[in-house]
Enzyme design. Structure first.
Site, mmCIF file in Angstrom:
data_model
loop_
_atom_site.group_PDB
_atom_site.id
_atom_site.type_symbol
_atom_site.label_atom_id
_atom_site.label_comp_id
_atom_site.label_asym_id
_atom_site.label_seq_id
_atom_site.Cartn_x
_atom_site.Cartn_y
_atom_site.Cartn_z
ATOM 1 N N LYS A 66 33.355 29.817 54.136
ATOM 2 C CA LYS A 66 34.221 29.052 55.021
ATOM 3 C C LYS A 66 33.643 29.026 56.443
ATOM 4 C CE LYS A 66 36.453 29.023 51.169
ATOM 5 N NZ LYS A 66 37.526 29.933 50.809
ATOM 6 N N ARG A 81 17.985 41.945 43.163
ATOM 7 C CA ARG A 81 19.390 42.196 42.777
ATOM 8 C C ARG A 81 19.948 43.375 43.569
ATOM 9 N NH1 ARG A 81 20.154 44.940 38.549
ATOM 10 N NH2 ARG A 81 18.707 43.851 37.167
ATOM 11 N N ASP A 141 41.821 40.414 54.299
ATOM 12 C CA ASP A 141 41.014 39.206 54.128
ATOM 13 C C ASP A 141 41.070 38.449 55.460
ATOM 14 O OD1 ASP A 141 40.028 36.658 53.586
ATOM 15 O OD2 ASP A 141 40.947 36.537 51.592
ATOM 16 N N TYR A 162 45.248 33.820 48.469
ATOM 17 C CA TYR A 162 44.305 32.844 47.931
ATOM 18 C C TYR A 162 44.432 32.868 46.401
ATOM 19 C CZ TYR A 162 39.865 30.684 46.799
ATOM 20 O OH TYR A 162 38.896 29.860 46.293
HETATM 21 C C1 LIG Z 1 37.775 30.794 49.712
HETATM 22 C C2 LIG Z 1 38.551 32.034 49.927
HETATM 23 C C3 LIG Z 1 38.333 33.179 49.151
HETATM 24 C C4 LIG Z 1 37.339 33.201 48.000
HETATM 25 O O1 LIG Z 1 36.030 33.053 48.429
HETATM 26 P P1 LIG Z 1 34.881 32.304 47.564
HETATM 27 O O2 LIG Z 1 33.708 32.365 48.470
HETATM 28 O O3 LIG Z 1 35.366 30.927 47.251
HETATM 29 O O4 LIG Z 1 34.708 33.121 46.313
HETATM 30 C C5 LIG Z 1 39.076 34.302 49.433
HETATM 31 N N1 LIG Z 1 40.000 34.311 50.415
HETATM 32 C C6 LIG Z 1 40.237 33.237 51.179
HETATM 33 C C7 LIG Z 1 41.279 33.297 52.240
HETATM 34 C C8 LIG Z 1 39.533 32.060 50.957
HETATM 35 O O5 LIG Z 1 39.796 30.967 51.705
#
Ligand SMILES: *Cc1c(COP(=O)(O)O)cnc(C)c1O
Length: 381
Positions: free
Chosen positions: A195, A46, A170, A98
């Site tokens: 992604k 953890r 982000d 998001y």
């Molecule tokens: C998918 C996504 C997130 C969240 O990420 P998870 O891995 O699904 O928790 C945040 N920002 C963007 C732009 C995303 O496409």
């Protein structure tokens, strides 16, 4: 060292005791200690694991930063970062965000006294006035989801810095291959590893990247204290995916640009959203801060909701699914899928119409993808 070389070699040394070229997967929850309290840098997964460390070195290097901290998901990473704030602290964000990011602030951390306000920065003086109230962070995505909006990282992080506010970017849609937010003044770079970075739609993960020693300590603490750790196996898969990030992103971008240009000239299309088109309202900013425009194309069709739904169900290669950034093409209908929880009026105010479709363009043969779009479009009216 070049980006492609760092992606393959940093944090991915051969294993000394066996010569294994690929670092092993350390599926262990605990570590033998030589004496009470005397360990070899790890005591419990953890808190840490060699696969976390390998991936963190790889990611920090790709963003040109000192530290990365990996988490269970993108939202797990944001949870860790928000936990460094205190009740009464405020966060300013740019829409469109998001959906999960918005939900985490407005349905979870609002109950713990974290204040949150989002706005579209059409009027810089409004942003300036909000920053003057001394929020802790300015948070935004660029490009945004699903409308591919572009915000000038340099301009807004400069503005934030004047007020002592941290800028959190982000960078999920662009990836470090196409955009380096630290070079434009960002303080923290955030990714959903789910992604493009992992890239094969088989992992959920997230990371926060920073140059700040104290924040790195706080993020490690948050992961351990709140149980936000990823699985060593998922980190190993993500490290493997990252090794091909450069070649994948080149192909995603080539295919996306070709599709954006094809759709732009189609009679059943009202509008195409892609930062690589000179018709994009912030094309100049995109060209300044990005080395490429990535693989997401959104498109508004001249079709009824019924016809749009029929269209996106009749593709051969674009699978109807949420998420994005994998090698396979996906199609999503924000109004009934990712953005369905937002009331219709609010959705339309944001520009997410019933006819809007988001394509995550994969790395299949471009000819097959264009043929697929053609056949599906020929069958709706
Ligand atoms: C998918 C996504 C997130 C969240 O990420 P998870 O891995 O699904 O928790 C945040 N920002 C963007 C732009 C995303 O496409």
């Amino acid at each position: 060292m070049k980006f492609e070389t760092r992606a393959i070699h940093v944090g991915q040394q051969t294993e000394a005791s066996t010569g294994s070229v690929i670092p092993p997967i350390y599926m262990t929850s605990t570590y033998a200690q030589e004496a009470p309290g005397l360990d070899k840098g790890y005591d419990y997964t953890r808190a840490g694991n060699p696969n976390f460390t390998n991936l963190e070195e790889q990611l920090a290097s790709l963003e040109g930063a000192k530290y990365a901290t990996v988490f269970s998901s993108g939202l797990g990473a944001l949870t860790g970062l928000i936990s460094t704030l205190s009740s009464g602290d405020k966060v300013i964000a740019f829409q469109d965000l998001y959906g999960g990011t918005y939900r985490l602030f407005t349905q979870v951390f609002n109950r713990f006294g974290i204040q949150f306000e989002s706005l579209h920065p059409q009027h810089p003086e409004k942003v300036e006035a909000l920053l003057a109230q001394k929020p802790k962070w300015l948070l935004f995505e660029t490009p945004t989801n699903p409308l591919l909006g572009i915000f000038d990282i340099e301009a807004y992080s400069k503005m934030a810095k004047r007020h002592g506010v941290l800028t959190i970017v982000d960078n999920t849609f662009a990836t470090p291959y196409f955009q380096s937010p630290f070079e434009w003044g960002a303080d923290v770079v955030w990714h959903s590893l789910t992604k493009y970075l992992s890239g094969h739609s088989d992992v959920v993960g997230g990371v926060m990247i920073t140059n700040d020693d104290a924040l790195k300590e706080q993020l490690n603490f948050a992961r351990k204290a709140m149980g936000l750790n990823p699985s060593p196996f998922d980190n190993w898969l993500t490290s493997r995916g990252i090794k091909t990030l450069a070649v994948r992103m080149e192909q995603h971008q080539f295919n996306a640009q070709s599709i954006a240009e094809f759709l732009q000239n189609h009679s059943k299309v009202k509008r195409v959203y892609y930062p690589g088109l000179s018709s994009h309202p912030n094309y100049e900013v995109a060209k300044k801060q990005m080395r490429g425009f990535s693989g997401i194309v959104s498109v508004e069709f001249n079709l009824s909701l019924e016809a749009t739904k029929k269209l996106i169900s009749s593709f051969e290669f674009f699978t109807l699914a949420e998420s994005l950034g994998g090698v396979e093409s996906l199609v999503c209908h924000p109004a009934s899928m990712t953005h369905a929880s937002i009331p219709t009026e609010e959705r339309q105010r944001m520009g997410v119409s019933d006819g809007l479709v988001r394509l995550s363009v994969g790395i299949e043969g471009i000819k097959d993808l264009i043929e697929d779009l053609k056949q599906a479009l020929a069958n709706v009216r």
